[in-house]
Enzyme design. Structure first.
Site, PDB file in Angstrom:
ATOM      1  N   HIS A  70       1.096  -1.083  -0.160  1.00  0.00           N
ATOM      2  CA  HIS A  70       0.134  -0.079  -0.157  1.00  0.00           C
ATOM      3  C   HIS A  70       0.720   1.676   0.024  1.00  0.00           C
ATOM      4  CE1 HIS A  70      -2.920   3.153   1.151  1.00  0.00           C
ATOM      5  NE2 HIS A  70      -2.283   3.465   1.957  1.00  0.00           N
ATOM      6  N   ASP A  99       7.039  20.762 -27.137  1.00  0.00           N
ATOM      7  CA  ASP A  99       6.940  20.090 -26.787  1.00  0.00           C
ATOM      8  C   ASP A  99       8.089  20.224 -24.978  1.00  0.00           C
ATOM      9  OD1 ASP A  99       6.696  16.285 -26.257  1.00  0.00           O
ATOM     10  OD2 ASP A  99       5.626  16.814 -27.725  1.00  0.00           O
ATOM     11  N   TRP A 135       7.549   0.310   3.795  1.00  0.00           N
ATOM     12  CA  TRP A 135       7.854   0.566   2.810  1.00  0.00           C
ATOM     13  C   TRP A 135       9.454   1.114   2.410  1.00  0.00           C
ATOM     14  CZ3 TRP A 135       9.618   5.390   1.301  1.00  0.00           C
ATOM     15  CH2 TRP A 135       9.536   6.528   2.369  1.00  0.00           C
ATOM     16  N   SER A 163      13.627   5.510 -14.486  1.00  0.00           N
ATOM     17  CA  SER A 163      12.415   6.326 -15.008  1.00  0.00           C
ATOM     18  C   SER A 163      11.843   8.114 -14.414  1.00  0.00           C
ATOM     19  CB  SER A 163      10.406   5.853 -14.849  1.00  0.00           C
ATOM     20  OG  SER A 163       9.810   6.716 -14.985  1.00  0.00           O
ATOM     21  N   SER A 164      12.645   8.068 -13.031  1.00  0.00           N
ATOM     22  CA  SER A 164      11.615   9.378 -12.137  1.00  0.00           C
ATOM     23  C   SER A 164      13.548  10.340 -12.724  1.00  0.00           C
ATOM     24  CB  SER A 164      12.114   9.442 -10.784  1.00  0.00           C
ATOM     25  OG  SER A 164      10.406   8.865 -10.300  1.00  0.00           O
ATOM     26  N   HIS A 247      13.686  11.576   2.871  1.00  0.00           N
ATOM     27  CA  HIS A 247      12.845  13.511   3.199  1.00  0.00           C
ATOM     28  C   HIS A 247      13.272  13.597   1.968  1.00  0.00           C
ATOM     29  CE1 HIS A 247      11.540  15.020   6.271  1.00  0.00           C
ATOM     30  NE2 HIS A 247      11.397  16.326   5.509  1.00  0.00           N
ATOM     31  N   GLU A 249      12.574  13.126  -0.560  1.00  0.00           N
ATOM     32  CA  GLU A 249      11.353  12.004  -1.403  1.00  0.00           C
ATOM     33  C   GLU A 249       9.904  12.901  -0.372  1.00  0.00           C
ATOM     34  OE1 GLU A 249      10.533  10.028  -3.417  1.00  0.00           O
ATOM     35  OE2 GLU A 249       8.443   9.788  -2.941  1.00  0.00           O
ATOM     36  N   TYR A 251       9.234  15.873   0.838  1.00  0.00           N
ATOM     37  CA  TYR A 251       8.931  17.005  -0.171  1.00  0.00           C
ATOM     38  C   TYR A 251       9.147  16.498  -1.884  1.00  0.00           C
ATOM     39  CZ  TYR A 251       9.663  19.020   4.084  1.00  0.00           C
ATOM     40  OH  TYR A 251       9.842  18.852   5.571  1.00  0.00           O
ATOM     41  N   SER A 262      -0.913  27.181  -5.687  1.00  0.00           N
ATOM     42  CA  SER A 262      -0.923  28.116  -6.084  1.00  0.00           C
ATOM     43  C   SER A 262      -1.056  28.899  -7.450  1.00  0.00           C
ATOM     44  CB  SER A 262       0.770  28.113  -5.699  1.00  0.00           C
ATOM     45  OG  SER A 262       1.245  28.332  -4.545  1.00  0.00           O
ATOM     46  N   HIS A 296      15.639  12.790  12.235  1.00  0.00           N
ATOM     47  CA  HIS A 296      14.667  13.497  12.266  1.00  0.00           C
ATOM     48  C   HIS A 296      13.480  11.418  12.396  1.00  0.00           C
ATOM     49  CE1 HIS A 296      12.237  15.375   9.532  1.00  0.00           C
ATOM     50  NE2 HIS A 296      11.809  14.677   9.239  1.00  0.00           N
ATOM     51  N   HIS A 297      14.009  11.165  11.311  1.00  0.00           N
ATOM     52  CA  HIS A 297      13.225   9.891  11.408  1.00  0.00           C
ATOM     53  C   HIS A 297      13.103   8.748  12.367  1.00  0.00           C
ATOM     54  CE1 HIS A 297      10.570  11.101   8.554  1.00  0.00           C
ATOM     55  NE2 HIS A 297      11.916  11.229   7.434  1.00  0.00           N
ATOM     56  N   THR A 322       7.174  27.186   5.130  1.00  0.00           N
ATOM     57  CA  THR A 322       5.755  26.697   5.063  1.00  0.00           C
ATOM     58  C   THR A 322       4.959  27.344   5.801  1.00  0.00           C
ATOM     59  OG1 THR A 322       7.239  24.363   5.394  1.00  0.00           O
ATOM     60  CG2 THR A 322       4.516  24.511   5.094  1.00  0.00           C
ATOM     61  N   LYS A 325       4.371  30.566   2.926  1.00  0.00           N
ATOM     62  CA  LYS A 325       3.494  29.912   2.167  1.00  0.00           C
ATOM     63  C   LYS A 325       2.034  30.108   1.937  1.00  0.00           C
ATOM     64  CE  LYS A 325       4.157  27.305  -1.357  1.00  0.00           C
ATOM     65  NZ  LYS A 325       5.325  28.024  -2.279  1.00  0.00           N
ATOM     66  N   ARG A 444       1.815   1.249  15.173  1.00  0.00           N
ATOM     67  CA  ARG A 444       2.139   1.361  13.462  1.00  0.00           C
ATOM     68  C   ARG A 444       2.203  -0.315  13.805  1.00  0.00           C
ATOM     69  NH1 ARG A 444       5.857   4.461  10.647  1.00  0.00           N
ATOM     70  NH2 ARG A 444       5.178   4.013   8.900  1.00  0.00           N
TER      71      ARG A 444
END
Lengths: 514, 176
Positions: A70, A99, A135, A163-164, A247, A249, A251, A262, A296-297, A322, A325, A444
């Protein structure tokens, strides 16, 4: 060969060999939609399992596989391809380019994806367990104790990474080289700016993920000990490397959303965005900060106190750009002539609900508090608020916003509003009680839980089922809009500004040809 | 392809390659960084207070583990010992190689609570060097230690765990 066969072949080769940015954007969005529903079905199964205490529906090992897939499917299959699809569709239109800069690579970067997900999802049907370690793929769960299917996962991650990266290089090359001559960098629409910065995050962060899963592969099969304590390695090193990718990722999954919001808020407030320069600077500084907060993870891994404090402060610092924004979006709304079409409803819900996710993020940033919240449902609540009501809401807003431009038809506004209201209520019923469960200590990634958590889990499950079903309205509305609906004008929205609204609706196959 | 696009592609590809390399470079960089800054290393207090304090007794719990199904028998002769801070103590672990080949192990200690390591002064330990046992061979392995008498009062029970790691292949590789 009959006429039917010929047209069938022509249709397949059109989509298989297309180098048109609009076709590829559509393909990305279709893939993302399919993955969204596959990941959603997994979420529904998880919620059926957790509706009552006890092993009621599926066995714990399969539950773990569902949780893992998931996460992977929603992150790499639903959110990221959706943003890349939007980038493919909209960036050339917004900057007046005919293009993308590298159309052939563009085709390749899309067509890698279906195969990557085929490999990933095939693990569910192969003998033995699918990846079942979450994950984040922490070692030694994924090395010493990983099922054989982990190798399939590693292959899939490599393909997704390629790909990315190709997609990101393409976007950078397009934005740098193909802007219409009068469009300077500081005149670019904010969606283009947000993707420009996201693309840099991608080319810096994705190779690290590729490297770390390569090390995992080496540890599994070639006798190295990067993460194996018995051979002089360190499992915590895996976490450092993974989150150095991880991290940025997260963002990557929210910055394009900032860009979309925006675009939408000024359109429906009929005002210019407030503080354009600060919006650009805020995105850039969030992107920079994303590389110096990864630990921090892993506050509870036994890090030195000084390191914990440094990472706590850098993490809290992210709240500043943040906050800029959020304040600027609110300031844009202030004294605007606001109307509440579906994209605007999603955008406003984004601003409010994403802020809730941001606040719970701040709570998690505080080291002593994090020791309490670590690996509880509080974390699950936090990242679902930023990813569902953040990233996903921005994608839904974008689809409603640009769908008339893509299809030439207005979507059904009543259905859109119905979809919004059911979704926004269900999403809060689903994810808000998770905060309380987490504070009460529910961990979790468990397939079963003690009795005292039953009530909240039942509320969550009911919310989740409603949330899941509401997306069928969304799907129906999109499919319906492709074929029917009121003809859209080229401007589409009364307050819309920007180059993409200067071309006809639906957007012609070739635009801004020179 | 236009030259300007080519330049962007080349620069981006270099960034991608170097970040892939950087990921591998981080493996030694992390340990070097931690060594230089002193982060995450249980640095011992330089001067040592060895005045015996008979008014205090610390309960030391000994745990023996084998990593990854190591076919050895390994246990402490006494699972719990009571020691005075500052006094010289000796504890003994028993090890037997139950496999059919000669094996070399390295023992790795671990303290709970973590900060107990600062006050635990080992004079001799089987974990200081690798131990090689022939098939079926047994060995009594001692640890001689003192506990710093400045140990905080909240540390009244300390768990000391040793885990045996099989390093036979690694030793063979470095020998050749």
């Amino acid at each position: 060969m009959t006429q039917n066969h010929k047209s069938m072949l022509a249709l397949i080769s059109r989509w298989l060999f297309t180098t048109n940015h609009k076709d590829i954007g559509t393909l990305y969005l279709i893939l993302s939609g399919i993955m969204f529903f596959i990941g959603g079905i997994m979420a529904m199964m998880i919620r059926i399992q957790l509706y009552r205490p006890g092993i009621t529906f599926i066995d714990p090992n399969f539950y773990n596989q569902l949780v893992t897939l998931h996460g992977l499917i929603m992150i790499f299959g639903a959110i990221m391809p959706a943003f890349v699809g939007l980038a493919n569709w909209m960036i050339p239109l917004m900057i007046g380019a005919p293009d993308m800069a590298l159309p052939r690579l563009n085709n390749w970067s899309f067509w890698i994806l279906p195969f990557a997900f085929l490999i990933l999802l095939s693990t569910l049907f192969l003998p033995g367990a699918a990846p079942n370690f979450g994950w984040t793929m922490y070692t030694p769960l994924s090395t010493t104790y990983g099922p054989p299917s982990t190798d399939f996962l590693i292959a899939a991650i490599h393909l997704l990474g390629i790909s990315s990266i190709i997609g990101a290089i393409n976007i950078i090359a397009t934005i740098i080289n193909l802007r219409t001559p009068s469009m300077t960098y500081m005149k670019m629409p904010l969606f283009v700016w947000s993707w420009f910065i996201t693309a840099f995050l991608l080319i810096i962060a994705m190779p690290v993920l590729a490297g770390v899963v390569t090390m995992m592969l080496f540890d599994r099969h070639f006798g190295t000990s990067f993460f194996n304590a018995a051979g002089g390695g360190d499992p915590v090193l895996y976490q450092h490397l993974f989150w150095f990718f991880g991290h940025p990722e997260v963002y990557i999954m929210i910055l394009p959303g900032f860009g979309i919001i925006s675009e939408i808020i000024p359109t429906f407030s009929r005002k210019k965005i407030f503080g354009y320069t600060f919006m650009v600077l805020a995105i850039a500084s969030i992107a920079f900060l994303s590389f110096i907060v990864w630990a921090h993870h892993m506050f509870t891994t036994g890090m030195a106190l000084s390191a914990q404090i440094i990472f706590m402060y850098t993490t809290m610092l992210i709240a500043v750009p943040t906050g800029v924004k959020v304040f600027n979006w609110v300031a844009t709304l202030f004294r605007g002539a606001i109307t509440f079409e579906t994209p605007m409803l999603f955008a406003i819900a984004f601003v409010i609900l994403f802020s809730i996710g941001g606040f719970s993020g701040l709570m998690l940033a505080v080291v002593p508090a994090d020791y309490q919240y670590q690996d509880t449902y509080f974390v699950v609540a936090h990242f679902h608020y930023v990813l569902v009501t953040g990233a996903l809401f921005s994608i839904m807003a974008a689809i409603y916003y640009w769908l008339p431009k893509w299809t030439g038809h207005y979507y059904n506004e009543t259905l859109g509003q119905l979809h919004f209201w059911i979704t926004v209520v269900a999403v809060n019923v689903t994810f808000f009680p998770m905060h309380f469960l987490g504070l009460a200590g529910m961990p979790r990634r468990i397939a079963d839980y003690p009795l005292q958590y039953t009530d909240f889990n039942q509320i969550i499950s009911i919310g989740a089922f409603v949330l899941g079903l509401a997306q069928i309205i969304f799907l129906y509305n999109i499919i319906r809009t492709i074929f029917y609906g009121k003809k859209a004008t080229s401007r589409v929205w009364e307050g819309a500004q920007g180059l993409e609204w200067s071309i006809a609706s639906p957007a012609p196959y070739h635009t801004f040809q020179t | 392809m236009q030259t300007r696009i080519k330049i962007v592609v080349i620069i981006c590809s270099i960034v991608v390659m170097s970040m892939f390399g950087f990921c591998f470079a981080l493996v030694p960089l992390y340990s070097t960084f931690c060594k230089i800054t002193g982060i995450n290393t249980a640095l011992r207090v330089n001067e040592f207070e060895s005045q015996m304090d008979q008014t205090r007794t610390i309960r030391l719990e000994l745990i023996a583990n084998n990593n990854a199904n190591l076919p050895w028998i390994f246990y402490p002769l006494k699972a719990t010992v009571l020691v005075h801070p500052g006094a010289l103590n000796k504890i003994i672990f028993f090890a037997k190689n139950n496999s059919k080949k000669s094996m070399t192990i390295q023992a790795i200690p671990s303290f709970a609570p973590l900060n107990a390591a600062y006050y635990f002064h080992k004079i001799q330990c089987f974990c200081f060097e690798q131990q090689t046992l022939k098939p079926g061979e047994t060995k009594y392995m001692p640890v001689i230690f003192r506990i710093d008498s400045r140990i905080p009062y909240d540390l009244s029970t300390i768990s000391l765990a040793y885990t045996l790691f099989d390093v036979t292949q690694k030793v063979a590789r470095t020998a050749t």
